[in-house]
Motif scaffolding. Structure first.
Motif, PDB file in Angstrom:
ATOM      1  N   THR A   8      -1.243  10.088   7.974  1.00 48.43           N
ATOM      2  CA  THR A   8      -2.629   9.198   7.953  1.00 48.43           C
ATOM      3  C   THR A   8      -1.961   7.882   8.379  1.00 48.43           C
ATOM      4  O   THR A   8      -0.803   7.268   8.128  1.00 48.43           O
ATOM      5  CB  THR A   8      -2.965   8.961   6.358  1.00 48.43           C
ATOM      6  OG1 THR A   8      -3.351  10.210   6.023  1.00 48.43           O
ATOM      7  CG2 THR A   8      -4.044   7.845   6.297  1.00 48.43           C
ATOM      8  N   THR A   9      -2.867   7.212   9.494  1.00 45.38           N
ATOM      9  CA  THR A   9      -2.388   6.075  10.062  1.00 45.38           C
ATOM     10  C   THR A   9      -3.027   4.823   9.200  1.00 45.38           C
ATOM     11  O   THR A   9      -4.093   4.878   8.713  1.00 45.38           O
ATOM     12  CB  THR A   9      -3.126   5.768  11.437  1.00 45.38           C
ATOM     13  OG1 THR A   9      -2.471   7.026  12.291  1.00 45.38           O
ATOM     14  CG2 THR A   9      -2.719   4.736  12.015  1.00 45.38           C
ATOM     15  N   VAL A  10      -1.968   3.922   8.723  1.00 45.82           N
ATOM     16  CA  VAL A  10      -2.602   2.880   7.948  1.00 45.82           C
ATOM     17  C   VAL A  10      -2.184   1.533   8.464  1.00 45.82           C
ATOM     18  O   VAL A  10      -0.891   1.580   9.277  1.00 45.82           O
ATOM     19  CB  VAL A  10      -1.935   2.880   6.416  1.00 45.82           C
ATOM     20  CG1 VAL A  10      -2.508   4.120   5.859  1.00 45.82           C
ATOM     21  CG2 VAL A  10      -0.454   2.894   6.398  1.00 45.82           C
ATOM     22  N   LYS A  11      -2.733   0.513   8.296  1.00 44.85           N
ATOM     23  CA  LYS A  11      -2.160  -0.963   8.716  1.00 44.85           C
ATOM     24  C   LYS A  11      -1.623  -1.385   7.455  1.00 44.85           C
ATOM     25  O   LYS A  11      -2.369  -1.874   6.480  1.00 44.85           O
ATOM     26  CB  LYS A  11      -3.271  -1.723   9.084  1.00 44.85           C
ATOM     27  CG  LYS A  11      -3.124  -2.999   9.729  1.00 44.85           C
ATOM     28  CD  LYS A  11      -4.115  -3.632  10.456  1.00 44.85           C
ATOM     29  CE  LYS A  11      -3.508  -5.118  11.005  1.00 44.85           C
ATOM     30  NZ  LYS A  11      -4.392  -5.486  11.923  1.00 44.85           N
ATOM     31  N   ALA A  12      -0.355  -1.636   7.581  1.00 44.64           N
ATOM     32  CA  ALA A  12       0.483  -2.402   6.363  1.00 44.64           C
ATOM     33  C   ALA A  12       0.385  -3.740   6.602  1.00 44.64           C
ATOM     34  O   ALA A  12       0.677  -4.567   7.703  1.00 44.64           O
ATOM     35  CB  ALA A  12       1.762  -1.732   6.315  1.00 44.64           C
ATOM     36  N   ALA A  13       0.028  -4.236   5.645  1.00 45.31           N
ATOM     37  CA  ALA A  13      -0.031  -6.026   5.397  1.00 45.31           C
ATOM     38  C   ALA A  13       0.963  -6.185   4.306  1.00 45.31           C
ATOM     39  O   ALA A  13       0.893  -6.028   3.156  1.00 45.31           O
ATOM     40  CB  ALA A  13      -1.273  -6.566   5.297  1.00 45.31           C
ATOM     41  N   GLY A  14       2.029  -7.167   4.580  1.00 44.47           N
ATOM     42  CA  GLY A  14       2.829  -7.549   3.458  1.00 44.47           C
ATOM     43  C   GLY A  14       3.862  -6.256   3.015  1.00 44.47           C
ATOM     44  O   GLY A  14       4.360  -5.887   4.052  1.00 44.47           O
ATOM     45  N   GLU A  15       3.986  -6.090   1.804  1.00 48.46           N
ATOM     46  CA  GLU A  15       4.906  -5.068   1.249  1.00 48.46           C
ATOM     47  C   GLU A  15       4.137  -3.964   1.370  1.00 48.46           C
ATOM     48  O   GLU A  15       2.932  -3.872   0.756  1.00 48.46           O
ATOM     49  CB  GLU A  15       5.444  -5.527   0.135  1.00 48.46           C
ATOM     50  CG  GLU A  15       6.266  -4.338  -0.533  1.00 48.46           C
ATOM     51  CD  GLU A  15       7.109  -4.889  -1.687  1.00 48.46           C
ATOM     52  OE1 GLU A  15       6.424  -5.447  -2.501  1.00 48.46           O
ATOM     53  OE2 GLU A  15       8.206  -4.441  -1.802  1.00 48.46           O
ATOM     54  N   PHE A  16       4.543  -2.564   1.839  1.00 47.08           N
ATOM     55  CA  PHE A  16       3.764  -1.426   1.546  1.00 47.08           C
ATOM     56  C   PHE A  16       4.768  -0.498   1.059  1.00 47.08           C
ATOM     57  O   PHE A  16       5.517   0.270   1.739  1.00 47.08           O
ATOM     58  CB  PHE A  16       3.333  -0.680   3.014  1.00 47.08           C
ATOM     59  CG  PHE A  16       2.592   0.555   2.944  1.00 47.08           C
ATOM     60  CD1 PHE A  16       1.451   0.523   2.695  1.00 47.08           C
ATOM     61  CD2 PHE A  16       3.221   1.647   3.623  1.00 47.08           C
ATOM     62  CE1 PHE A  16       0.763   1.610   2.642  1.00 47.08           C
ATOM     63  CE2 PHE A  16       2.638   2.834   3.449  1.00 47.08           C
ATOM     64  CZ  PHE A  16       1.340   2.855   2.934  1.00 47.08           C
TER      65      PHE A  16
END
Length: 113
Positions: A8-16
């Motif tokens: 799954t492609t996700v957009k990480a913002a900050g801490e993932f």
């Protein structure tokens, strides 16, 4: 042996670090998938690039947050740890504190059922 699920492609913002699939909160394992691993390409690149895939140790869900890495020997580089300078009193010598993330447990804790 189980077959890995889809990536799954996700957009990480900050801490993932929390798995969106199961809620596991202690981060991910990593794997490296060649960007041309699924292509039949007779022309080989001189620079092999890999996708960094995050894998939930609890449910096995796999995520691609867009990170890419090359392991070419000619491109090997050292990574510096973050350094925080501390202002010491005039009577004390200058002190530099090098911080690192807290140590994680040696294995993933399981809830007793």
């Amino acid at each position: 042996m189980t077959v890995p699920g889809p990536i799954t492609t996700v957009k990480a913002a900050g801490e993932f670090r929390v798995c969106p699939s199961c809620g596991y909160e202690l981060g991910f394992h990593t794997s490296f998938l060649g960007t041309n691993a699924d292509k039949d390409n007779p022309v080989k690149s001189t620079r092999e690039v890999f996708r960094v895939i995050l894998i939930c140790p609890e449910c096995g869900a796999r995520y691609d947050v867009g990170w890419r890495v090359s392991f070419s020997e000619l491109e090997s580089k050292f990574v510096k740890a973050p350094v925080k300078a501390v202002q010491a009193p005039a009577t004390s010598p200058q002190v530099t504190i090098i911080t690192s993330p807290p140590a994680l447990p040696s294995h993933d804790p399981k809830n007793p059922d």
